[in-house]
Design a protein around this motif. Sequence first.
Motif, PDB file in Angstrom:
ATOM      1  N   MET A  35      49.770  -2.695  -9.146  1.00 52.93           N
ATOM      2  CA  MET A  35      49.032  -3.524  -8.194  1.00 52.93           C
ATOM      3  C   MET A  35      47.579  -3.080  -8.199  1.00 52.93           C
ATOM      4  O   MET A  35      47.280  -1.897  -8.329  1.00 52.93           O
ATOM      5  CB  MET A  35      49.635  -3.408  -6.776  1.00 52.93           C
ATOM      6  N   ILE A  36      46.688  -4.072  -8.070  1.00 53.15           N
ATOM      7  CA  ILE A  36      45.259  -3.818  -8.079  1.00 53.15           C
ATOM      8  C   ILE A  36      44.615  -4.540  -6.888  1.00 53.15           C
ATOM      9  O   ILE A  36      44.955  -5.684  -6.581  1.00 53.15           O
ATOM     10  CB  ILE A  36      44.600  -4.310  -9.399  1.00 53.15           C
ATOM     11  N   LEU A  37      43.696  -3.857  -6.242  1.00 55.88           N
ATOM     12  CA  LEU A  37      42.857  -4.455  -5.209  1.00 55.88           C
ATOM     13  C   LEU A  37      41.455  -4.562  -5.799  1.00 55.88           C
ATOM     14  O   LEU A  37      40.871  -3.556  -6.196  1.00 55.88           O
ATOM     15  CB  LEU A  37      42.829  -3.574  -3.960  1.00 55.88           C
ATOM     16  N   ASN A  38      40.953  -5.768  -5.896  1.00 56.91           N
ATOM     17  CA  ASN A  38      39.617  -6.012  -6.438  1.00 56.91           C
ATOM     18  C   ASN A  38      38.643  -6.112  -5.280  1.00 56.91           C
ATOM     19  O   ASN A  38      38.715  -7.037  -4.481  1.00 56.91           O
ATOM     20  CB  ASN A  38      39.629  -7.306  -7.270  1.00 56.91           C
ATOM     21  N   LEU A  39      37.717  -5.157  -5.193  1.00 56.36           N
ATOM     22  CA  LEU A  39      36.753  -5.139  -4.094  1.00 56.36           C
ATOM     23  C   LEU A  39      35.479  -5.934  -4.411  1.00 56.36           C
ATOM     24  O   LEU A  39      34.631  -6.075  -3.552  1.00 56.36           O
ATOM     25  CB  LEU A  39      36.381  -3.692  -3.752  1.00 56.36           C
ATOM     26  N   GLU A  40      35.374  -6.427  -5.642  1.00 51.81           N
ATOM     27  CA  GLU A  40      34.195  -7.232  -6.001  1.00 51.81           C
ATOM     28  C   GLU A  40      34.361  -8.617  -5.406  1.00 51.81           C
ATOM     29  O   GLU A  40      35.452  -9.147  -5.344  1.00 51.81           O
ATOM     30  CB  GLU A  40      34.060  -7.312  -7.519  1.00 51.81           C
ATOM     31  N   LYS A  93      37.511  -1.413  -7.964  1.00 46.12           N
ATOM     32  CA  LYS A  93      38.928  -1.692  -8.156  1.00 46.12           C
ATOM     33  C   LYS A  93      39.731  -0.472  -7.709  1.00 46.12           C
ATOM     34  O   LYS A  93      39.381   0.657  -8.015  1.00 46.12           O
ATOM     35  CB  LYS A  93      39.253  -1.982  -9.619  1.00 46.12           C
ATOM     36  N   ILE A  94      40.833  -0.757  -6.978  1.00 45.75           N
ATOM     37  CA  ILE A  94      41.743   0.284  -6.528  1.00 45.75           C
ATOM     38  C   ILE A  94      43.117  -0.079  -7.085  1.00 45.75           C
ATOM     39  O   ILE A  94      43.564  -1.217  -6.954  1.00 45.75           O
ATOM     40  CB  ILE A  94      41.830   0.341  -4.979  1.00 45.75           C
ATOM     41  N   GLY A  95      43.770   0.905  -7.685  1.00 48.27           N
ATOM     42  CA  GLY A  95      45.083   0.658  -8.263  1.00 48.27           C
ATOM     43  C   GLY A  95      46.173   1.496  -7.618  1.00 48.27           C
ATOM     44  O   GLY A  95      45.899   2.512  -6.966  1.00 48.27           O
ATOM     45  N   ILE A 127      37.852   3.202 -15.233  1.00 46.79           N
ATOM     46  CA  ILE A 127      37.907   4.139 -14.107  1.00 46.79           C
ATOM     47  C   ILE A 127      38.090   3.357 -12.800  1.00 46.79           C
ATOM     48  O   ILE A 127      37.322   2.449 -12.498  1.00 46.79           O
ATOM     49  CB  ILE A 127      36.618   4.995 -14.030  1.00 46.79           C
ATOM     50  N   VAL A 128      39.127   3.716 -12.062  1.00 46.54           N
ATOM     51  CA  VAL A 128      39.450   3.064 -10.788  1.00 46.54           C
ATOM     52  C   VAL A 128      39.713   4.133  -9.735  1.00 46.54           C
ATOM     53  O   VAL A 128      39.937   5.298 -10.051  1.00 46.54           O
ATOM     54  CB  VAL A 128      40.698   2.147 -10.910  1.00 46.54           C
ATOM     55  N   GLY A 129      39.717   3.727  -8.493  1.00 44.78           N
ATOM     56  CA  GLY A 129      40.262   4.561  -7.432  1.00 44.78           C
ATOM     57  C   GLY A 129      41.771   4.347  -7.467  1.00 44.78           C
ATOM     58  O   GLY A 129      42.221   3.212  -7.650  1.00 44.78           O
ATOM     59  N   GLU A 130      42.537   5.385  -7.334  1.00 40.65           N
ATOM     60  CA  GLU A 130      43.997   5.262  -7.465  1.00 40.65           C
ATOM     61  C   GLU A 130      44.706   5.836  -6.245  1.00 40.65           C
ATOM     62  O   GLU A 130      44.446   6.969  -5.840  1.00 40.65           O
ATOM     63  CB  GLU A 130      44.469   6.000  -8.721  1.00 40.65           C
ATOM     64  N   ILE A 131      45.596   5.032  -5.661  1.00 35.50           N
ATOM     65  CA  ILE A 131      46.473   5.493  -4.594  1.00 35.50           C
ATOM     66  C   ILE A 131      47.739   5.994  -5.281  1.00 35.50           C
ATOM     67  O   ILE A 131      48.431   5.214  -5.951  1.00 35.50           O
ATOM     68  CB  ILE A 131      46.842   4.348  -3.612  1.00 35.50           C
ATOM     69  N   HIS A 132      48.033   7.274  -5.159  1.00 27.80           N
ATOM     70  CA  HIS A 132      49.215   7.835  -5.811  1.00 27.80           C
ATOM     71  C   HIS A 132      50.429   7.875  -4.894  1.00 27.80           C
ATOM     72  O   HIS A 132      51.550   7.753  -5.372  1.00 27.80           O
ATOM     73  CB  HIS A 132      48.939   9.261  -6.297  1.00 27.80           C
ATOM     74  N   GLU A 133      50.187   8.073  -3.631  1.00 28.79           N
ATOM     75  CA  GLU A 133      51.320   8.294  -2.721  1.00 28.79           C
ATOM     76  C   GLU A 133      50.935   7.943  -1.297  1.00 28.79           C
ATOM     77  O   GLU A 133      49.826   8.242  -0.866  1.00 28.79           O
ATOM     78  CB  GLU A 133      51.717   9.780  -2.777  1.00 28.79           C
ATOM     79  N   LEU A 134      51.863   7.307  -0.601  1.00 33.75           N
ATOM     80  CA  LEU A 134      51.708   7.016   0.821  1.00 33.75           C
ATOM     81  C   LEU A 134      53.092   7.120   1.446  1.00 33.75           C
ATOM     82  O   LEU A 134      53.990   6.360   1.075  1.00 33.75           O
ATOM     83  CB  LEU A 134      51.119   5.620   1.048  1.00 33.75           C
TER      84      LEU A 134
END
Length: 159
Positions: free
Chosen positions: A153-158, A120-122, A83-90
């Motif tokens: 692409m993944i942003l790791n916030l840890e 994690k944000i994808g 389970i991640v936070g997901e950016i779908h559209e910008l």
Amino acid sequence: MNVKINNLSPEEFKKKRDLLIKIYLEGYKGLEEYAYNRRSEVKWYLNWLYKGDPEGFLVAQEEEKAVGFLGCTCNWFDRNFGIVGEIHELVVLPGRQNEGIGSALLKEALNYLRKKGHKKIGLWVGKGNERAKDFYKKFGFKEVGGIGIWIRMILNLEP
């Protein structure tokens, strides 16, 4: 920049949807291979984005007129990361790009997803969309793979 980032009530979303469709179609000029290209498809997609997480549907507005938007979901399942936070559209209107609007939308979305507890944000970005890939890399996103014309692409916030 005199732009405010807001969520929309269901009524506001319906009222602004035609303008959001226009922003989407204009924003993807020259990048059509990565986009829905018919108004009916874009309308379906925007409804899907909004219903998926109304709190994660953010609109950049200047004097009540939308100039860009972002759709994200706080609980998206990723095969590799769970389970991640997901950016779908910008998307930001082409004439309003390079004014910090996209950055403001993305920062607001990252804050929202962080508050929901995501580490994690994808997102997926078009393989040939160098401008978008460079933009996301500035925020710490890293390329971790891809499928066909898409790069993951993944942003790791840890820490």
